[in-house]
Design an enzyme around this catalytic site. Structure first.
Site, PDB file in Angstrom:
ATOM      1  N   LYS A   1     -37.716  29.490   6.777  1.00  0.00           N
ATOM      2  CA  LYS A   1     -37.389  28.139   6.298  1.00  0.00           C
ATOM      3  C   LYS A   1     -36.021  28.144   5.607  1.00  0.00           C
ATOM      4  CE  LYS A   1     -40.036  29.243   2.204  1.00  0.00           C
ATOM      5  NZ  LYS A   1     -41.354  29.277   1.604  1.00  0.00           N
TER       6      LYS A   1
ATOM      7  N   TYR B   1      -7.902  23.510 -13.938  1.00  0.00           N
ATOM      8  CA  TYR B   1      -8.275  22.244 -14.578  1.00  0.00           C
ATOM      9  C   TYR B   1      -8.573  22.451 -16.053  1.00  0.00           C
ATOM     10  CZ  TYR B   1      -9.045  19.920 -10.062  1.00  0.00           C
ATOM     11  OH  TYR B   1      -8.903  19.364  -8.824  1.00  0.00           O
TER      12      TYR B   1
HETATM   13  C1  LIG Z   1     -41.742  30.460   1.173  1.00  0.00           C
HETATM   14  C2  LIG Z   1     -43.135  30.812   1.362  1.00  0.00           C
HETATM   15  C3  LIG Z   1     -43.537  32.148   1.485  1.00  0.00           C
HETATM   16  C4  LIG Z   1     -42.611  33.317   1.312  1.00  0.00           C
HETATM   17  O1  LIG Z   1     -42.450  33.611  -0.047  1.00  0.00           O
HETATM   18  P1  LIG Z   1     -41.552  34.856  -0.524  1.00  0.00           P
HETATM   19  O2  LIG Z   1     -41.755  34.933  -1.977  1.00  0.00           O
HETATM   20  O3  LIG Z   1     -40.155  34.513  -0.163  1.00  0.00           O
HETATM   21  O4  LIG Z   1     -42.035  36.034   0.210  1.00  0.00           O
HETATM   22  C5  LIG Z   1     -44.851  32.409   1.771  1.00  0.00           C
HETATM   23  N1  LIG Z   1     -45.736  31.411   1.924  1.00  0.00           N
HETATM   24  C6  LIG Z   1     -45.393  30.113   1.789  1.00  0.00           C
HETATM   25  C7  LIG Z   1     -46.432  29.079   1.937  1.00  0.00           C
HETATM   26  C8  LIG Z   1     -44.086  29.762   1.504  1.00  0.00           C
HETATM   27  O5  LIG Z   1     -43.758  28.493   1.382  1.00  0.00           O
END
Ligand SMILES: *Cc1c(COP(=O)(O)O)cnc(C)c1O
Length: 812
Positions: free
Chosen positions: A481, A707
């Site tokens: 993702k 700046y």
């Molecule tokens: C993002 C996510 C993960 C992965 O988590 P990590 O801590 O990056 O390993 C696992 N399960 C779900 C439902 C997620 O949304």
């Protein structure tokens, strides 16, 4: 090569299983790569089993493609009568034995190179320096491992008259096998550093192991270094070089770029193109060999002056008009063309494959034979279009349909039009002298100089690390993702598909659509499916997470209108995170809905841990784990189903691997960020954010920078400007001397306020110039460190790197 079965059995130390009567077999090629498109009927395929990989799984498929000869550790079920099998204890060892036997049929000088640093550079340089005197066979790239060495040596043919092979080891007792395969008669030891020290008890053990390569050499060429010399017992003649007047050949740097050489071979000066310390050592090694081989001094001088920088890595880049570029433009021997075509096949983003290829030197084949072989390779790999550049190659390849011919790179550049390239994967493979980097520059997507480099080998390493924490049968889902946590979703997904990961997880449907469009066929779960995207998801076979009754009903409606049957869905349980998911009270409503029709199938049941990385919250995690067990059991029982269950994320795997059920979900760990320092140590850094210096200003005492004049010099300062700012994802709070970047391993403080697209850094004490590389994060400054300073978590730093930063993917 024709073999009597009896002989082959002896070489391989194998049992022979075959239900027909065979006396002789004709082996045209050997292979260990099931994906190679060149595997033909007369390939002898060695099914090698690794820690995380088993080529026996592909045998059935290979048989269906016509391959007949296999070396295996066990014959897969029901295949006994379908092919010819040589059964051995260890397929890798049999492969090595086979190549050692093959090597022993040739008798010409072979240079064997080992050492900690510089092996590949010395090998590539020697190849360049000696190419006008010999027809050379060399290891392609850094093929120096237990597998890489035999793959290199098997490519020898009768026309070669010099071999240059490198040997790399990481554990005790590995060198004997490599020595047996390479059988070097000239030895080169490059510098001994600390690389791979961890595998050895101490440096002495490591050096002794490396020296085993030189057991039978006529001469060993190395630096005059007491630590090493005192361990050399071999009867071989030594030829040592030194920058301290302690060797047979002595080098003195008399100007910045001029070396004085004094030895029994003569005294002379050479102009050198590189002046850093490791280049000097590599040049000394190369000059020593040339002298040993009696190359005339004037030739040595000329050739050394023309040495070039060796690009060690093959790079995958975004190109113009949505092209993908595989840049392997630093070498073009026949062997590395084969490898590059395999890489092209495995990394192609698009249906259409284009190859831009120069004349090939140093093949050991007669011109007609060579290009006929090249043509066969290109045909076999189904290349759609070939640009043939060079006076030789342009006269060949007549059987390929779509060949565009040019006399020279100049000629190609002159006729170059952007619009000729779109939506295709382009492999560039050119000999040094063709300067294909000029073509790459035109084909590359033009973005500013800030890049995020992604090391795909590190992703593989990290995946294997987590696999090693799991039972072999546990499935793996990888979360890609948010654009692969900022690291690029497509390339990562492609790699994971290749490694046979079971599922990918994306947040939104459109991320999944992009992956499908790019050719990802493995199952994909969408974690936050929006009702408006249900039809799209079905069209692209994306599987929804179902977390609530109203969402479920909405999906069922769409499922009805599409006449679906058992469409896979994934039930999310809310065991304590209180984000999305069903709780036990919903089950009475949920179960009848699911039972009512055959539209959907509960493919998996899962939940997500809120505190798997927090030892102080272990009770809470156990509570979640307990609920998950109870609730998933209830659903399985009442629905009478057999779904995959999964609850562990990265830190869950690390801390609670007893609860892996049938699948786990790896996220951040794959991208090289662990739970704690111990985990971090076992992971490899994946992403490196870097940029270049645009300008350097001299700032006098009392003058200000940026700046709001937030920095005022209290000494005469050198201030460099770099093209990265808060719009690229760098926190403004990192400015005003809080944060720093790294140049040549030194820290440079960020001075003044960080701007939208730029920032300024203090380089007063750093040797640098316009164009010098600047590291923002990577191996030397881990994202985890920066996240601490920014008072956030690595996830936010990584996903915050703007999409306008170009991503470059590479592998060794
Ligand atoms: C993002 C996510 C993960 C992965 O988590 P990590 O801590 O990056 O390993 C696992 N399960 C779900 C439902 C997620 O949304």
């Amino acid at each position: 090569m024709d073999f009597f079965i009896q002989d082959l059995k002896t070489v391989l130390k194998a049992d022979f299983v075959c239900d027909e009567i065979l006396e002789v077999v004709d082996i045209a090629d050997v292979s260990i790569d099931s994906r190679s498109l060149r595997n033909n009927n007369n390939t002898l395929f060695f099914a090698i089993q690794g820690q995380n990989f088993d080529a026996h799984l592909f045998i059935e498929d290979l048989i269906s493609k016509g391959i007949r000869y296999f070396v295996v550790q066990k014959i897969p079920q029901n295949l006994e009568t379908k092919a010819v099998f040589f059964v051995v204890d260890d397929s890798l060892k049999a492969f090595q034995d086979f190549v050692a036997f093959y090597r022993s049929k040739f008798d010409f000088p072979v240079i064997g190179i080992t050492g900690s640093n510089g092996k590949t550079i010395v090998k590539e340089w020697l190849n360049f320096l000696l190419s006008s005197d010999f027809t050379i066979i060399k290891s392609p790239k850094s093929y120096n491992s237990q597998v890489g060495v035999p793959l290199s040596v098997i490519a020898i043919n009768e026309n070669h008259n010099l071999g240059i092979f490198e040997a790399g080891i990481s554990l005790p007792n590995e060198m004997d096998a490599l020595e047996r395969i390479i059988q070097p008669n000239i030895g080169i030891l490059t510098s001994i550093g600390s690389a791979h020290d961890e595998g050895f008890q101490n440096r002495e053990q490591k050096i002794l192991e490396k020296l085993k390569l030189f057991k039978n050499v006529d001469v060993l060429i190395c630096e005059s270094n007491q630590e090493v010399l005192k361990l050399i017992s071999s009867k071989a003649k030594l030829l040592t070089w030194s920058f301290k007047n302690e060797g047979n050949i002595n080098f003195n740097l008399i100007k910045v770029d001029v070396l004085e050489v004094s030895s029994d071979f003569g005294n002379f000066e050479i102009k050198i193109p590189f002046v850093d310390k490791s280049s000097l050592q590599n040049i000394a090694t190369c000059v020593s060999i040339l002298l040993y081989l009696n190359i005339p001094i004037t030739d040595i001088q000329k050739r050394i002056a023309n040495l070039y920088r060796v690009e060690m890595r093959l790079q995958i880049k975004n190109g113009i008009q949505n092209c993908t570029i595989i840049d392997d433009s630093y070498s073009s021997d026949y062997q590395s063309l084969k490898i590059a075509l395999d890489v092209l096949e495995n990394h192609k983003t698009h249906e259409n494959k284009t190859v831009i290829l120069s004349d090939i030197f140093q093949s050991g084949f007669d011109e007609n034979v060579l290009y006929a072989k090249v043509e066969k390779l290109l045909l076999g790999n189904k290349i759609h279009r070939v640009f043939a550049i060079g006076n030789k190659i342009k006269n060949h390849l007549s059987q390929l349909e779509n060949v565009i011919r040019f006399d020279s790179t100049q000629d190609f550049l002159f006729h170059f039009k952007d619009e000729d390239f779109a939506n295709e994967t382009i492999l560039l493979k050119g000999a040094r002298s063709f300067e294909f980097e000029k073509i790459v520059a035109l084909l590359e997507e033009k973005k500013h100089e800030t890049v995020l480099e992604i090391n795909l080998d590190a992703v593989t390493h990290n995946l294997n690390f987590y696999k090693s924490k799991l039972k072999p049968e546990t499935k793996i889902m990888v979360m890609v993702k948010a654009f692969g946590y900022g690291n690029g979703s497509f390339e990562i997904a492609k790699l994971l598909q290749h490694h046979k990961v079971d599922y990918l997880g994306v947040a939104f449907a459109d991320e999944g659509v992009e992956l499908r469009n790019a050719g990802i066929t493995m199952p994909i779960i969408v974690m936050n499916p929006e009702n408006s995207a249900f039809s799209t998801m079905i069209a692209y076979h994306l599987e929804p997470e179902i977390y609530g009754i109203s969402e479920l009903n909405a999906f069922i409606k769409v499922a009805q209108s599409h006449n679906l049957y058992k469409y896979p869905i994934h039930l999310k349980l809310n065991t304590g995170m209180n984000r999305l998911g069903f709780v036990q009270q919903n089950f009475d409503e949920l179960i009848p809905i699911l039972k009512a029709s055959n539209l959907l199938e509960v493919k998996s049941i899962f939940s997500h841990l809120a505190t798997s990385d927090m030892p102080e919250e272990i009770d809470f995690t156990h509570e979640q784990l307990k609920k998950f067990k109870l609730w998933s059991n209830e659903l399985i029982h009442k629905l009478d189903i057999n779904p995959i269950r999964h609850i562990l994320n990265t830190s869950g795997i690390y801390n609670f691997s007893g609860h892996q059920y049938e699948m786990v979900r790896v996220g951040i760990g794959l991208y090289g960020v662990g739970n704690d320092v111990f985990e971090d140590e076992q992971l490899q850094n994946v992403a490196t954010l870097k940029t270049l210096i645009l300008q350097i200003n001299e700032v006098q005492i009392g003058e200000s920078v940026g700046y709001g004049r937030r920095f005022v010099a209290n000494r005469k300062s050198k201030i460099a400007t770099i093209p990265i700012g808060y719009a690229d994802g760098i926190r403004r709070a990192w400015g005003n001397e809080v944060g720093y970047v790294i140049i040549n391993n030194k820290k440079a403080a960020i001075v003044g306020a960080i701007c939208m697209d730029m920032m300024m850094i203090d380089v007063t004490e750093i040797d640098c110039e316009i164009g010098t590389e600047v590291l923002i994060f990577g191996e030397q400054l881990r994202v985890t460190e920066i996240a601490k300073f920014w008072n956030t978590i690595p996830y936010e730093v990584m996903t915050g790197i703007s999409q306008r930063v170009k991503r470059i993917f590479y592998k060794e």
